[in-house]
Scaffold this motif. Structure first.
Motif, PDB file in Angstrom:
ATOM      1  N   GLU A  36       0.829  -1.198   0.000  1.00  0.00           N
ATOM      2  CA  GLU A  36       0.000   0.000   0.000  1.00  0.00           C
ATOM      3  C   GLU A  36       0.874   1.263   0.000  1.00  0.00           C
ATOM      4  N   PRO A  63      -7.541  -4.583   4.841  1.00  0.00           N
ATOM      5  CA  PRO A  63      -7.704  -4.803   6.289  1.00  0.00           C
ATOM      6  C   PRO A  63      -8.884  -4.048   6.893  1.00  0.00           C
ATOM      7  N   HIS A  64      -9.077  -2.799   6.476  1.00  0.00           N
ATOM      8  CA  HIS A  64     -10.149  -2.018   7.103  1.00  0.00           C
ATOM      9  C   HIS A  64     -11.541  -2.430   6.615  1.00  0.00           C
ATOM     10  N   GLU A  65     -11.601  -3.244   5.566  1.00  0.00           N
ATOM     11  CA  GLU A  65     -12.909  -3.674   5.056  1.00  0.00           C
ATOM     12  C   GLU A  65     -13.414  -4.947   5.731  1.00  0.00           C
ATOM     13  N   GLN A 105     -16.194  -4.700   8.249  1.00  0.00           N
ATOM     14  CA  GLN A 105     -17.455  -4.243   7.638  1.00  0.00           C
ATOM     15  C   GLN A 105     -18.229  -5.396   7.014  1.00  0.00           C
ATOM     16  N   PRO A 112     -19.441  -3.028  12.764  1.00  0.00           N
ATOM     17  CA  PRO A 112     -18.030  -3.102  12.355  1.00  0.00           C
ATOM     18  C   PRO A 112     -17.059  -2.518  13.380  1.00  0.00           C
ATOM     19  N   ALA A 113     -17.462  -1.471  14.094  1.00  0.00           N
ATOM     20  CA  ALA A 113     -16.534  -0.861  15.046  1.00  0.00           C
ATOM     21  C   ALA A 113     -16.211  -1.853  16.168  1.00  0.00           C
ATOM     22  N   THR A 158     -13.990  -4.703  14.739  1.00  0.00           N
ATOM     23  CA  THR A 158     -12.567  -4.423  14.601  1.00  0.00           C
ATOM     24  C   THR A 158     -11.846  -4.704  15.915  1.00  0.00           C
ATOM     25  N   THR A 178      -8.882  -7.703  16.368  1.00  0.00           N
ATOM     26  CA  THR A 178      -7.489  -7.407  16.690  1.00  0.00           C
ATOM     27  C   THR A 178      -7.164  -7.735  18.142  1.00  0.00           C
TER      28      THR A 178
END
Lengths: 415, 260
Positions: free
Chosen positions: A308, B138-140, B143, B149-150, B153, B157
């Motif tokens: 990225e 990673p951020h998807e 979702q 989603p919050a 996450t 992790t």
């Protein structure tokens, strides 16, 4: 030194706002952006350029394989190579290469490469890439964690098909063939020189050294970034107690030559920036399917090319960055000669894959740059490795008595 | 719950999270593996003898190269049952674990008691393609996997501090190892022709699915019901694909009512 003129064959009509309106130049790029009628002229122009490079005295002319890719229009490089084999008779035909894990069965590669070697009179350089994750996993659906195993089996099958004189049965994990019998076989014995393009997997270095294959580091990061990675390779060569012939390695470099440095920027900057800004716009989710790289390689930290962060770097590059960062070697013949020498010595390479056509560069500019390099740069770089003069272990060995097709086509018509 | 180690007859070294007393329940995790905290297992262990083996490549289990295709994965499941000395356990599989559980049940239909498929993978509907788990950024991920989603996450992790580069690298490598294994049965399309074997199912079956599952949406639930007409169905509200983690109480309630 050996110089191979390489064309990635980019689609030159990506829209100006491509980066903003599309997530990737590769894998899921809308195929409505491709116009086959314009494609007709594009293919012929690119093939003409490769033939022109042969006429100017480049040692090799090179093609490669990509799929569903806006900067690589050769899902089958063998088709292009076949055309080149018919229209040239001097330069090596470098097919770097066929992603052997993708051919079903891979005996197809043994056959087609043998055909190319025979048609060209023994001029084939045969590349066996593992293939990028984009091509291999996302476009061609290979299971990432099994890709390298399948590659290894394909390699074994092809080499046996080329070198064994008896029909044999092959009971592989991915290929079961009751009668393997390569017809035709290649002219070059025991087989054409093998080039392994790699992006920094340490397993690939050992594979090259196990078999004495050429290791070709193909990146668009330029020679300053390539140095650390190739140093890793040369350290491995030393550790394995192999000789340090520079011909064990090849490097791809974007090059542009003009009358002056300022002229080079004026002529070429927009086209090379098109390449970096549009063609290298790859969705990070496609860069590296989990399992494609080994844990050992990830732990070594050698990979950085399509992360990225690297994507972000490419978005902001200016011409000045490209030159100073060594992504591009451009300028007057003298500037280019100096930097090429620095690159060749710094990387310790005997082969350079020269990228003169970049992005949407027009034909006349591509030829201008190519001709200046052939006439004013290349002759001065020939003898950089006097101690390895005559080391042709990684070069083709054509038949002396071979057909010279361009004589009957009228060689002058091509320039 | 405690960890226990076994070695299968094929040679895989498997770590098993174990706890509770009662009827044996084999829980098979999804493509992401067990998380740092698995409260639904604790809850399940209040009533059953819960055994949750980690696949090779997950957690501390090893022997990744022993498993290459769907048959390997399903036989490995039975090898684990054998190594644990279980007799006809209930089998509960979540997501990819549901796919493996269903394959196990098709291979050896008389060797399990009841079958629970929680948001199972393993089917493919051409008109309703699933999101590509292997091309998510990673951020998807959260979702797609979570109703919230919050919160998801944080669960995924386990509260790791990603400013710590070493922690980030370890997490990344762990993820590559897990999804590299999962890819052997889920990549590029999570369909290894389970549908043509489902006629062999004999065990009583429960499908339990989160109402807002974005990875395996409602069309797939319908397809499962067509293929396993006797299956019972339980929906869990305010939960996505990760329903055991999002709504442990409702999930375990549905499973317990079914297992009895």
């Amino acid at each position: 030194m050996k110089f191979t003129w390489f064309n990635l064959m980019p689609w030159p009509f990506l829209p100006d706002d491509f980066r903003q309106t599309h997530r990737s130049v590769w894998v899921d790029i809308p195929n409505t952006l491709y116009d086959p009628r314009r494609g007709h002229f594009v293919y012929h122009q690119y093939m003409d350029q490769l033939e022109y490079a042969d006429a100017l005295g480049f040692d090799g002319i090179g093609v490669n394989e990509h799929h569903q890719n806006g900067y690589g229009l050769m899902p089958s490089p063998n088709l292009i190579a076949a055309g080149l084999a018919r229209r040239t008779s001097r330069a090596a035909i470098a097919v770097i290469g066929n992603s052997i894990a993708l051919y079903n069965p891979p005996i197809r590669v043994a056959e087609e490469f043998a055909m190319l070697d025979v048609i060209s009179g023994g001029r084939l350089l045969a590349g066996f890439p593992v293939g990028t994750s984009m091509d291999t996993n996302y476009c061609y659906g290979q299971i990432p964690a099994l890709t390298r195993d399948k590659y290894a089996e394909a390699h074994e099958l092809i080499m046996r098909a080329w070198t064994e004189d008896e029909v044999f049965a092959f009971d592989g994990k991915y290929n079961q063939l009751r009668y393997v019998n390569c017809w035709p076989k290649p002219i070059q014995k025991p087989h054409p020189p093998i080039y392994i393009p790699g992006g920094g997997s340490i397993e690939t270095w050992d594979f090259c050294l196990d078999h004495d294959y050429n290791y070709s580091y193909l990146s668009f990061g330029g020679y300053l970034r390539g140095r650390a990675l190739l140093q890793g390779y040369w350290d491995r060569v030393a550790a394995r107690q192999k000789d340090e012939s520079p011909y064990r390695a090849a490097f791809a470099q974007i090059i542009a030559v003009a009358d002056t440095d300022a002229e080079a920027e004026k002529l070429y900057a927009e086209h090379i920036l098109y390449f970096f800004n549009r063609c290298l716009h790859v969705y990070p989710g496609f860069a590296d399917a989990p399992g494609y790289r080994t844990i050992k390689t990830i732990q070594s930290g050698a990979l950085s090319q399509l992360t990225e962060d690297m994507q972000k770097v490419f978005t902001k590059l200016t011409w000045k960055d490209l030159i100073e960062g060594g992504y591009v070697i451009a300028g007057s013949a003298e500037t280019v000669r100096q930097r090429m020498e620095e690159m060749i010595r710094g990387l310790h390479v005997g082969h350079v894959f020269c990228l003169f056509h970049n992005g949407n560069m027009p034909d006349e500019k591509t030829r201008h740059s190519t001709r200046l390099f052939a006439e004013r740069v290349m002759p001065h770089l020939r003898e950089l490795w006097p101690e390895w003069k005559g080391d042709d272990r990684w070069w083709c060995k054509p038949m002396e008595e071979r057909l010279r097709p361009e004589a009957s086509l009228g060689g002058g018509a091509r320039s | 719950m405690n960890f226990r180690w076994i070695e299968t007859a094929r040679g895989a070294k498997v770590r098993v999270l174990e706890g509770g007393k009662g009827a044996p329940v084999l829980f098979l995790h999804g493509a992401g593996g067990l998380l740092a905290e698995n409260p639904f297992l604790d809850r399940l262990a209040q009533r059953y003898h819960v055994l949750s083996p980690e696949l090779p490549g997950y957690g501390e289990s090893s022997g990744e190269t022993l498993l290459e295709d769907m048959l390997d994965f399903a036989l490995h499941g039975w090898d684990v049952v054998e190594a644990l000395g279980l007799e006809r356990p209930h089998v509960v599989g979540h997501s990819m674990g549901g796919m493996i559980a269903a394959e196990m049940a098709c291979l050896a239909p008389r060797d399990l008691r009841k079958l629970v498929l929680a948001a199972p993978m393993g089917l493919w509907i051409p008109d309703a393609p699933l999101p590509d788990l292997f091309a998510l950024l990673p951020h998807e991920v959260a979702q797609v996997l979570f109703h919230d989603p919050a919160r998801g996450t944080a669960l995924l992790t386990g509260g790791l501090d990603f400013r710590n580069l070493e922690a980030l690298k370890d997490f990344y490598i762990g993820n590559v190892k897990r999804l590299g294994m999962a890819g052997k049965i889920l990549f590029p399309i999570p369909n290894r022709r389970l549908a043509k074997r489902l006629y062999r199912l004999r065990a009583e079956t429960l499908l339990v699915v989160g109402r807002s599952d974005r990875l395996v949406p409602a069309a797939y639930v319908q397809r499962w019901q067509e293929l396993v007409p006797r299956a019972q169905l339980a929906w869990v509200d305010a939960a996505g694909h990760m329903l055991p983690y999002e709504e442990p109480e409702a999930f375990v309630g549905a499973v317990s009512r079914f297992l009895g």
